[in-house]
Motif scaffolding. Structure first.
Motif, PDB file in Angstrom:
ATOM      1  N   THR A  88       2.789  11.951  -2.839  1.00  0.00           N
ATOM      2  CA  THR A  88       3.370  11.903  -1.503  1.00  0.00           C
ATOM      3  C   THR A  88       3.108  10.551  -0.835  1.00  0.00           C
ATOM      4  N   PRO A  89       3.874  10.207   0.206  1.00  0.00           N
ATOM      5  CA  PRO A  89       3.586   8.983   0.960  1.00  0.00           C
ATOM      6  C   PRO A  89       2.162   8.954   1.510  1.00  0.00           C
ATOM      7  N   GLU A  90       1.664  10.114   1.949  1.00  0.00           N
ATOM      8  CA  GLU A  90       0.287  10.185   2.464  1.00  0.00           C
ATOM      9  C   GLU A  90      -0.727   9.869   1.373  1.00  0.00           C
TER      10      GLU A  90
ATOM     11  N   GLU B 215      -0.655   6.041   0.632  1.00  0.00           N
ATOM     12  CA  GLU B 215      -1.331   5.290   1.692  1.00  0.00           C
ATOM     13  C   GLU B 215      -2.844   5.492   1.631  1.00  0.00           C
TER      14      GLU B 215
ATOM     15  N   TYR C 278      -0.430   0.358  -3.698  1.00  0.00           N
ATOM     16  CA  TYR C 278       0.653  -0.516  -3.302  1.00  0.00           C
ATOM     17  C   TYR C 278       1.207  -1.250  -4.522  1.00  0.00           C
TER      18      TYR C 278
ATOM     19  N   ARG D 131       4.724  -1.960   0.449  1.00  0.00           N
ATOM     20  CA  ARG D 131       3.974  -0.762   0.836  1.00  0.00           C
ATOM     21  C   ARG D 131       4.906   0.449   0.932  1.00  0.00           C
ATOM     22  N   ASP D 132       6.159   0.254   0.545  1.00  0.00           N
ATOM     23  CA  ASP D 132       7.151   1.317   0.634  1.00  0.00           C
ATOM     24  C   ASP D 132       6.824   2.408  -0.395  1.00  0.00           C
ATOM     25  N   PRO D 133       6.473   3.626   0.045  1.00  0.00           N
ATOM     26  CA  PRO D 133       6.067   4.676  -0.902  1.00  0.00           C
ATOM     27  C   PRO D 133       7.167   5.056  -1.883  1.00  0.00           C
ATOM     28  N   THR D 134       8.424   5.008  -1.442  1.00  0.00           N
ATOM     29  CA  THR D 134       9.525   5.345  -2.349  1.00  0.00           C
ATOM     30  C   THR D 134       9.624   4.324  -3.471  1.00  0.00           C
TER      31      THR D 134
ATOM     32  N   LYS E 156       6.604   4.727  -5.884  1.00  0.00           N
ATOM     33  CA  LYS E 156       6.773   5.870  -6.785  1.00  0.00           C
ATOM     34  C   LYS E 156       7.827   5.569  -7.847  1.00  0.00           C
TER      35      LYS E 156
END
Length: 240
Positions: A113-115, A118, A123, A139-142, A145
């Motif tokens: 997940t994004p959480e 982070e 990163y 730092r974009d979680p999408t 992933k």
């Protein structure tokens, strides 16, 4: 297909059993030092032990507290989400279910997940071309992933297709990079073109999306060049 899950599962149980059942108080520092070396993951590196164990721990914690489902996802207060605890106690059951039916790809896709990204600072890093220093490039979680999933599905190599073997009726080869959210490395693209030229012995081209621009890289045996693709350029025989 389950390397991250296997290493993470082994690390999870090794840590759980040793810290809660086997290690004496006088041995805990030595054990912690040994274990930290196993799961250490410097910035920009990939350690399946680290990613796997942290994801299993995260899943267990989320299902123990009920941090899943429609009600939790629709909560828009960050503080509320951090304090969220329904006391379900379903974590251990959930990680056994995940271990039984998932592989690395859907394990990462569903539970990273994004959480989580982070929290663990997973990163995307790259070398600064001027200083050579490692720096955060996203730092974009999408994107993070997708980068990891890409490494799992094609060993980190780009998907490149030949779409015309007789480009402009000159016997030139035209290739296209299928963009999946990640740009190719320009220096690797150029070296690849040089090597393809050695085999093809005629000019070679590679179409790729770089920073939202469509670029055509070319090599004719002398100097590599690149140009932004526009409507005036001849189209290849096929498209990807």
């Amino acid at each position: 297909m389950t390397k991250i899950m296997n290493e993470g599962w082994a690390s999870y149980w090794h840590s759980t059993l040793m810290s809660k059942h086997f290690v004496r108080a006088s041995e805990i520092i030595d054990y912690a030092d040994h274990h930290s070396g196993t799961v250490h993951m410097p910035p920009g590196n990939f350690n399946p032990y680290k990613i796997g164990i942290e994801m299993f721990r995260d899943i267990e914690d989320r299902w123990n507290k009920g941090k899943f489902g429609k009600e939790y996802e629709e909560a828009d207060n960050i503080g509320e989400k951090k304090r969220w605890d329904k006391g379900l106690g379903m974590g251990r059951e959930k990680i056994f279910e995940v271990r039984r039916v998932y592989n690395d790809v859907n394990f990462i896709d569903e539970f990273m997940t994004p959480e989580f990204i982070e929290k663990h600072k997973f990163y995307q890093y790259g070398r600064d071309p001027h200083t050579g220093q490692l720096r955060i490039v996203s730092r974009d979680p999408t994107r993070i992933k997708q980068t990891l999933l890409y490494q799992l599905t094609n060993m980190g190599r780009p998907f490149i297709y030949v779409v015309d073997g007789n480009y402009c009726n000159r016997g030139e080869i035209y290739m296209v990079h299928r963009h999946n959210g990640l740009d190719i490395e320009i220096k690797f693209a150029v070296e690849t073109l040089k090597n393809v030229y050695k085999i093809w012995q005629r000019p070679v081209h590679l179409q790729a999306k770089i920073d939202d621009d469509m670029i055509l890289f070319s090599f004719d045996g002398t100097q590599p060049k690149q140009q932004t693709i526009h409507d005036d350029l001849p189209k290849p025989a096929h498209m990807v």
